[in-house]
Scaffold this motif. Sequence first.
Motif, PDB file in Angstrom:
ATOM      1  N   ILE A 176       0.848  -1.186   0.000  1.00  0.00           N
ATOM      2  CA  ILE A 176       0.000   0.000   0.000  1.00  0.00           C
ATOM      3  C   ILE A 176       0.889   1.243   0.000  1.00  0.00           C
ATOM      4  O   ILE A 176       1.814   1.360   0.797  1.00  0.00           O
ATOM      5  N   GLN A 177       0.589   2.177  -0.886  1.00  0.00           N
ATOM      6  CA  GLN A 177       1.397   3.382  -1.031  1.00  0.00           C
ATOM      7  C   GLN A 177       1.053   4.425   0.035  1.00  0.00           C
ATOM      8  O   GLN A 177      -0.056   4.428   0.580  1.00  0.00           O
ATOM      9  N   PRO A 178       1.984   5.340   0.335  1.00  0.00           N
ATOM     10  CA  PRO A 178       1.717   6.345   1.373  1.00  0.00           C
ATOM     11  C   PRO A 178       0.463   7.161   1.111  1.00  0.00           C
ATOM     12  O   PRO A 178      -0.290   7.452   2.040  1.00  0.00           O
ATOM     13  N   GLU A 179       0.223   7.525  -0.149  1.00  0.00           N
ATOM     14  CA  GLU A 179      -0.969   8.314  -0.472  1.00  0.00           C
ATOM     15  C   GLU A 179      -2.245   7.501  -0.231  1.00  0.00           C
ATOM     16  O   GLU A 179      -3.244   8.019   0.277  1.00  0.00           O
ATOM     17  N   THR A 180      -2.206   6.231  -0.608  1.00  0.00           N
ATOM     18  CA  THR A 180      -3.355   5.343  -0.391  1.00  0.00           C
ATOM     19  C   THR A 180      -3.617   5.163   1.095  1.00  0.00           C
ATOM     20  O   THR A 180      -4.756   5.250   1.563  1.00  0.00           O
ATOM     21  N   GLN A 181      -2.547   4.899   1.857  1.00  0.00           N
ATOM     22  CA  GLN A 181      -2.695   4.691   3.302  1.00  0.00           C
ATOM     23  C   GLN A 181      -3.232   5.942   3.976  1.00  0.00           C
ATOM     24  O   GLN A 181      -4.050   5.855   4.906  1.00  0.00           O
ATOM     25  N   ALA A 182      -2.794   7.103   3.512  1.00  0.00           N
ATOM     26  CA  ALA A 182      -3.275   8.355   4.098  1.00  0.00           C
ATOM     27  C   ALA A 182      -4.776   8.500   3.917  1.00  0.00           C
ATOM     28  O   ALA A 182      -5.492   8.909   4.848  1.00  0.00           O
ATOM     29  N   VAL A 183      -5.275   8.160   2.733  1.00  0.00           N
ATOM     30  CA  VAL A 183      -6.715   8.257   2.490  1.00  0.00           C
ATOM     31  C   VAL A 183      -7.469   7.218   3.308  1.00  0.00           C
ATOM     32  O   VAL A 183      -8.541   7.498   3.875  1.00  0.00           O
ATOM     33  N   MET A 184      -6.939   6.012   3.419  1.00  0.00           N
ATOM     34  CA  MET A 184      -7.591   4.984   4.226  1.00  0.00           C
ATOM     35  C   MET A 184      -7.667   5.406   5.696  1.00  0.00           C
ATOM     36  O   MET A 184      -8.702   5.242   6.350  1.00  0.00           O
ATOM     37  N   ASP A 185      -6.563   5.963   6.223  1.00  0.00           N
ATOM     38  CA  ASP A 185      -6.569   6.429   7.614  1.00  0.00           C
ATOM     39  C   ASP A 185      -7.552   7.580   7.795  1.00  0.00           C
ATOM     40  O   ASP A 185      -8.244   7.667   8.823  1.00  0.00           O
ATOM     41  N   TRP A 186      -7.588   8.473   6.837  1.00  0.00           N
ATOM     42  CA  TRP A 186      -8.519   9.609   6.848  1.00  0.00           C
ATOM     43  C   TRP A 186      -9.955   9.116   6.941  1.00  0.00           C
ATOM     44  O   TRP A 186     -10.756   9.615   7.746  1.00  0.00           O
ATOM     45  N   MET A 187     -10.288   8.102   6.157  1.00  0.00           N
ATOM     46  CA  MET A 187     -11.644   7.558   6.179  1.00  0.00           C
ATOM     47  C   MET A 187     -11.974   6.922   7.516  1.00  0.00           C
ATOM     48  O   MET A 187     -13.111   6.986   7.993  1.00  0.00           O
ATOM     49  N   GLN A 188     -10.993   6.301   8.152  1.00  0.00           N
ATOM     50  CA  GLN A 188     -11.231   5.684   9.457  1.00  0.00           C
ATOM     51  C   GLN A 188     -11.469   6.731  10.533  1.00  0.00           C
ATOM     52  O   GLN A 188     -12.169   6.479  11.515  1.00  0.00           O
ATOM     53  N   ASN A 189     -10.898   7.914  10.345  1.00  0.00           N
ATOM     54  CA  ASN A 189     -11.019   8.967  11.352  1.00  0.00           C
ATOM     55  C   ASN A 189     -12.252   9.838  11.169  1.00  0.00           C
ATOM     56  O   ASN A 189     -12.560  10.666  12.027  1.00  0.00           O
ATOM     57  N   GLU A 190     -12.958   9.685  10.056  1.00  0.00           N
ATOM     58  CA  GLU A 190     -14.162  10.458   9.782  1.00  0.00           C
ATOM     59  C   GLU A 190     -15.322   9.498   9.521  1.00  0.00           C
ATOM     60  O   GLU A 190     -15.126   8.288   9.404  1.00  0.00           O
ATOM     61  N   ASN A 191     -16.519  10.046   9.416  1.00  0.00           N
ATOM     62  CA  ASN A 191     -17.706   9.223   9.145  1.00  0.00           C
ATOM     63  C   ASN A 191     -18.333   9.670   7.823  1.00  0.00           C
ATOM     64  O   ASN A 191     -19.444  10.179   7.781  1.00  0.00           O
ATOM     65  N   PHE A 192     -17.582   9.496   6.731  1.00  0.00           N
ATOM     66  CA  PHE A 192     -18.049   9.995   5.444  1.00  0.00           C
ATOM     67  C   PHE A 192     -19.310   9.266   4.988  1.00  0.00           C
ATOM     68  O   PHE A 192     -19.438   8.050   5.122  1.00  0.00           O
ATOM     69  N   VAL A 193     -20.225  10.045   4.427  1.00  0.00           N
ATOM     70  CA  VAL A 193     -21.496   9.520   3.936  1.00  0.00           C
ATOM     71  C   VAL A 193     -21.528   9.495   2.411  1.00  0.00           C
ATOM     72  O   VAL A 193     -22.020   8.552   1.805  1.00  0.00           O
ATOM     73  N   LEU A 194     -21.000  10.542   1.793  1.00  0.00           N
ATOM     74  CA  LEU A 194     -21.037  10.669   0.337  1.00  0.00           C
ATOM     75  C   LEU A 194     -19.729  11.281  -0.140  1.00  0.00           C
ATOM     76  O   LEU A 194     -19.141  12.123   0.533  1.00  0.00           O
ATOM     77  N   SER A 195     -19.304  10.869  -1.346  1.00  0.00           N
ATOM     78  CA  SER A 195     -18.025  11.310  -1.876  1.00  0.00           C
ATOM     79  C   SER A 195     -18.044  11.246  -3.391  1.00  0.00           C
ATOM     80  O   SER A 195     -18.886  10.574  -3.992  1.00  0.00           O
ATOM     81  N   ALA A 196     -17.107  11.939  -4.009  1.00  0.00           N
ATOM     82  CA  ALA A 196     -16.832  11.778  -5.438  1.00  0.00           C
ATOM     83  C   ALA A 196     -15.342  11.951  -5.639  1.00  0.00           C
ATOM     84  O   ALA A 196     -14.709  12.775  -4.973  1.00  0.00           O
ATOM     85  N   ARG A 306     -19.595  23.980 -12.121  1.00  0.00           N
ATOM     86  CA  ARG A 306     -20.024  24.575 -10.860  1.00  0.00           C
ATOM     87  C   ARG A 306     -21.431  24.154 -10.443  1.00  0.00           C
ATOM     88  O   ARG A 306     -21.630  23.752  -9.287  1.00  0.00           O
ATOM     89  N   PRO A 307     -22.440  24.217 -11.311  1.00  0.00           N
ATOM     90  CA  PRO A 307     -23.783  23.794 -10.872  1.00  0.00           C
ATOM     91  C   PRO A 307     -23.817  22.343 -10.397  1.00  0.00           C
ATOM     92  O   PRO A 307     -24.494  22.019  -9.417  1.00  0.00           O
ATOM     93  N   ALA A 308     -23.084  21.471 -11.093  1.00  0.00           N
ATOM     94  CA  ALA A 308     -23.077  20.055 -10.719  1.00  0.00           C
ATOM     95  C   ALA A 308     -22.356  19.831  -9.396  1.00  0.00           C
ATOM     96  O   ALA A 308     -22.775  19.005  -8.572  1.00  0.00           O
ATOM     97  N   LEU A 309     -21.264  20.542  -9.178  1.00  0.00           N
ATOM     98  CA  LEU A 309     -20.531  20.418  -7.916  1.00  0.00           C
ATOM     99  C   LEU A 309     -21.410  20.771  -6.728  1.00  0.00           C
ATOM    100  O   LEU A 309     -21.394  20.093  -5.688  1.00  0.00           O
ATOM    101  N   ILE A 310     -22.202  21.823  -6.875  1.00  0.00           N
ATOM    102  CA  ILE A 310     -23.096  22.252  -5.787  1.00  0.00           C
ATOM    103  C   ILE A 310     -24.256  21.281  -5.622  1.00  0.00           C
ATOM    104  O   ILE A 310     -24.594  20.875  -4.500  1.00  0.00           O
ATOM    105  N   LYS A 311     -24.859  20.890  -6.729  1.00  0.00           N
ATOM    106  CA  LYS A 311     -26.028  20.000  -6.669  1.00  0.00           C
ATOM    107  C   LYS A 311     -25.652  18.645  -6.070  1.00  0.00           C
ATOM    108  O   LYS A 311     -26.411  18.061  -5.295  1.00  0.00           O
ATOM    109  N   TYR A 312     -24.476  18.147  -6.433  1.00  0.00           N
ATOM    110  CA  TYR A 312     -24.064  16.838  -5.922  1.00  0.00           C
ATOM    111  C   TYR A 312     -23.848  16.878  -4.412  1.00  0.00           C
ATOM    112  O   TYR A 312     -24.211  15.930  -3.704  1.00  0.00           O
TER     113      TYR A 312
END
Length: 453
Positions: A176-196, A306-312
Motif C-alpha cells: 500500500i502506497q503512502p498516499e493510499t494509506q493516508a486516504v484509508m486512515d482519513w476515512m477511518q477517522n471520519e464518518n463519510f457519507v457521500l463522496s466523489a 459549478r452547478p453540478a458540484l453544488i447540486k451533488y
Amino acid sequence: MDLARFSRTVAPLGFFVVGLLPSVLGLDFGYHSSESLEKFLKAVNQNYPSITHLHSIGKSVAGRDLWVLVLGRFPTKHTIGIPEFKYVANMHGDEVVAREMLLHLIEYLVTEYGKNSEIEQIINSTRIHILPSMNPDGFEASDPPNCMFSNGRFNKNMFDLNRNFPDAFEANTAEIQPETQAVMDWMQNENFVLSANFHGGAMVASFPYDNSNSAIAAKGVTPDQDVFRHLAKTYSLNANMSRSDGCDDSNRFEDGITNGYSWYPVKGGMQDYNYIWGQCFEITLEISCCKYPPASSLQNFWAINRPALIKYMKQVHLGVKGQVFDIRRNPIANAIVEEVGRSHICPYRTNQNGEYYLLLLPGNYTLNVTVPGSKSITQKLELPAGQQLYSARNYDIVYPGPTVRATSPTQAASCPKAVSVSSNNGAMPLKPTTFALSFLATLLPTMVLPQTH
C-alpha cells in the motif's frame, strides 16, 4: 478518435504554472504548482477561520503534504446529525482539471458564505472535506501539454493509486502506497457519507461496483443501484455529460453515466473501497476528454461544472439519519442498521455516537437493526418526495431490552479482510475512449496509450 483528430486536439495546447497568488479573492484560471496550492489553502484558512479548517492527512512519497480543507459551521470536529462529505481530485497526477475546479469551488464557497443563502445552508448543514490533489508528486512529474497518458499518472513509486486499494473481489499482495494509506486512515477517522473522486480522459459519471466476481449474481451491480444511478445523473445532467458524442465515436454513455464494471473492470479502485469498507457512497467523475487541456479552457470548465458540484453536495442529505439508543437513552455504537433487501458486503454500523446515515430515494422502507449480542428488530418508515433539501429525515431508534454498554465500532465478521492489491503496472486495460487507437498501437508498439479511472 482518429489520428488526425488527435493531432488537432494536441497541437494547440499550451501550459503555464502561476506564481504566488496575490490574494484569496484573486485565484486565477491557471495551473497551480503544489507550492501555490498550499499557499492558497493556507490563505483561505487564515481569512475564513470560522468556517474552515486546514490539515494534512499525510505525505506523498516525495514528502509533499496531502492538504485537506474542511468547510462547515463546525469545521474542526464532527457534530452529531451533520453528515460528512468529501471531494478528491488528481489521484492520477496527469488528470488535472478537477484539481483546479476544487480550488475554485473552495473560493466560491467561502466568498459566497453570508451572501448566498444556498451556499450558507450547504455549509451550515454539511461538513465538507476537499482534497484537491491526492497525487502531488504525479502532478509535478506530468508532461504537459498532453491529452493522453504521461508518467504523471502514477505516484513517485510508479504505482497507479486507483489500483492500490483493498479489493473485496480479488486479493493481491502489493505494498500500500503512502498516499493510499493516508486516504484509508482519513476515512477511518471520519464518518463519510457521500463522496466523489475526479478524473480526466472521458466525460462520464461512473458508479460501483468497479470490480466483481462469480459470487455476485448480477456482475457489478450493488444493492443500492437506484441511489447510485440518481447520484451519477445528478452530476452528469448538471454538467452536460449527457451529450451523445462523448469524447469520440467509440464512447457513448446514455445520460452520461455508466456502471464501472460494465465499462471495464478496475481492481483495487477507490470508489469500491469507500462503498464497501468506508460506508461511504462514492462515484467517479470523468470531467474532461483531455487529461491536461490548455489553461485557457479552465474558466469554461468551471462554468460547466459549478452547478453540478453544488447540486451533488446536496445529495448527502438524501434518505434517513438518526441515532440508535438503549432504553436509558444511551447511544449504541456498532449496531447494524440497514434497509431490508440492501445488505452490504460490510454491514453498515453506527459510529461511536450511535449515529447512522442511509442514502435512500423517496419510498417506503423497513430498517433492520441489530445490536451486538441481541436479536434484530425492524422499523418501518416512509421517506416522502420533496423532503427538506438540507437534512435527511431524522429517525432515532430506541432498542428495547436491557441497557447496552457502548462499544467501539468494528467490522462485521462477514466483512472481507482488507488486503492490498497489485499496482497493475505493465498490464493496464485499454481505456474505452481510445478504442479507435488500438489499431494504431499495433503499428506503433512503443506508443503508450492513455487510460482513465
